[in-house]
Design a protein around this motif. Structure first.
Motif, short mmCIF file in Angstrom:
data_model
loop_
_atom_site.label_atom_id
_atom_site.label_comp_id
_atom_site.label_asym_id
_atom_site.label_seq_id
_atom_site.Cartn_x
_atom_site.Cartn_y
_atom_site.Cartn_z
N LEU A 1 0.86 -1.18 0.00
CA LEU A 1 0.00 0.00 0.00
C LEU A 1 0.90 1.23 0.00
N VAL A 2 0.74 2.06 -1.03
CA VAL A 2 1.55 3.27 -1.15
C VAL A 2 0.62 4.48 -1.05
N THR A 3 0.91 5.38 -0.12
CA THR A 3 0.13 6.60 -0.01
C THR A 3 0.79 7.71 -0.83
N GLY A 4 -0.02 8.71 -1.18
CA GLY A 4 0.53 9.83 -1.95
C GLY A 4 0.97 9.43 -3.34
N SER A 5 0.15 8.64 -4.02
CA SER A 5 0.53 8.05 -5.30
C SER A 5 0.21 8.90 -6.52
N SER A 6 -0.30 10.10 -6.31
CA SER A 6 -0.70 10.91 -7.46
C SER A 6 0.47 11.47 -8.25
N SER A 7 1.62 11.68 -7.58
CA SER A 7 2.77 12.26 -8.28
C SER A 7 4.04 12.03 -7.46
N GLY A 8 5.14 12.50 -7.99
CA GLY A 8 6.40 12.48 -7.27
C GLY A 8 6.88 11.10 -6.89
N PHE A 9 7.49 11.03 -5.70
CA PHE A 9 8.05 9.76 -5.23
C PHE A 9 7.00 8.67 -5.10
N GLY A 10 5.83 9.02 -4.60
CA GLY A 10 4.76 8.03 -4.44
C GLY A 10 4.43 7.36 -5.76
N ARG A 11 4.27 8.16 -6.79
CA ARG A 11 3.95 7.64 -8.13
C ARG A 11 5.07 6.75 -8.65
N ARG A 12 6.30 7.18 -8.48
CA ARG A 12 7.44 6.39 -8.97
C ARG A 12 7.58 5.08 -8.20
N VAL B 1 -5.00 10.02 4.30
CA VAL B 1 -4.29 9.63 5.52
C VAL B 1 -4.58 10.55 6.70
N THR B 2 -5.22 11.69 6.47
CA THR B 2 -5.57 12.59 7.57
C THR B 2 -6.95 12.29 8.14
N ASP B 3 -7.62 11.28 7.59
CA ASP B 3 -8.98 10.92 8.02
C ASP B 3 -8.97 9.46 8.49
N GLU B 4 -9.14 9.26 9.80
CA GLU B 4 -9.05 7.92 10.38
C GLU B 4 -10.03 6.94 9.74
N THR B 5 -11.24 7.39 9.48
CA THR B 5 -12.24 6.51 8.86
C THR B 5 -11.79 6.10 7.47
N SER B 6 -11.26 7.05 6.71
CA SER B 6 -10.76 6.75 5.36
C SER B 6 -9.63 5.74 5.42
N VAL B 7 -8.73 5.88 6.38
CA VAL B 7 -7.61 4.95 6.51
C VAL B 7 -8.12 3.55 6.84
#
Length: 82
Positions: A8-19, A67-73
């Motif tokens: 599971l990778v968070t922040g996958s929209s761009s940058g390091f997460g995407r790579r 990741v800032t929303d506990e329910t979402s996580v």
């Protein structure tokens, strides 16, 4: 394809997460690429990831997770487990 590991990778929209998503998927892992608001502001990033998955036949799933929303996580992690 039998994935080596589920990641599971968070922040996958761009940058390091995407790579990281693309690198791990190319190495044979089943990757859950999480982004916030996949049907809104990150819709184009989610589509790009889905297009890459289709084109390269990765084990890759796009996941709406904030990741800032506990329910979402909790919901996101449950989706990965299922």
């Amino acid at each position: 394809m039998n994935p080596q590991q589920v990641v599971l990778v968070t922040g996958s929209s761009s940058g390091f997460g995407r790579r990281i998503v693309e690198t791990l998927a190319r190495q044979g892992h089943w990757v859950f690429a999480s982004l916030r608001d996949v049907n809104g502001r990150n819709a184009s990033s989610a589509k790009e990831l889905r297009d890459v998955e289709q084109r390269e036949q990765f084990a890759l799933s796009v996941l709406d997770l904030d990741v800032t929303d506990e329910t979402s996580v909790k919901q996101g992690v449950q989706a990965v487990i299922e």
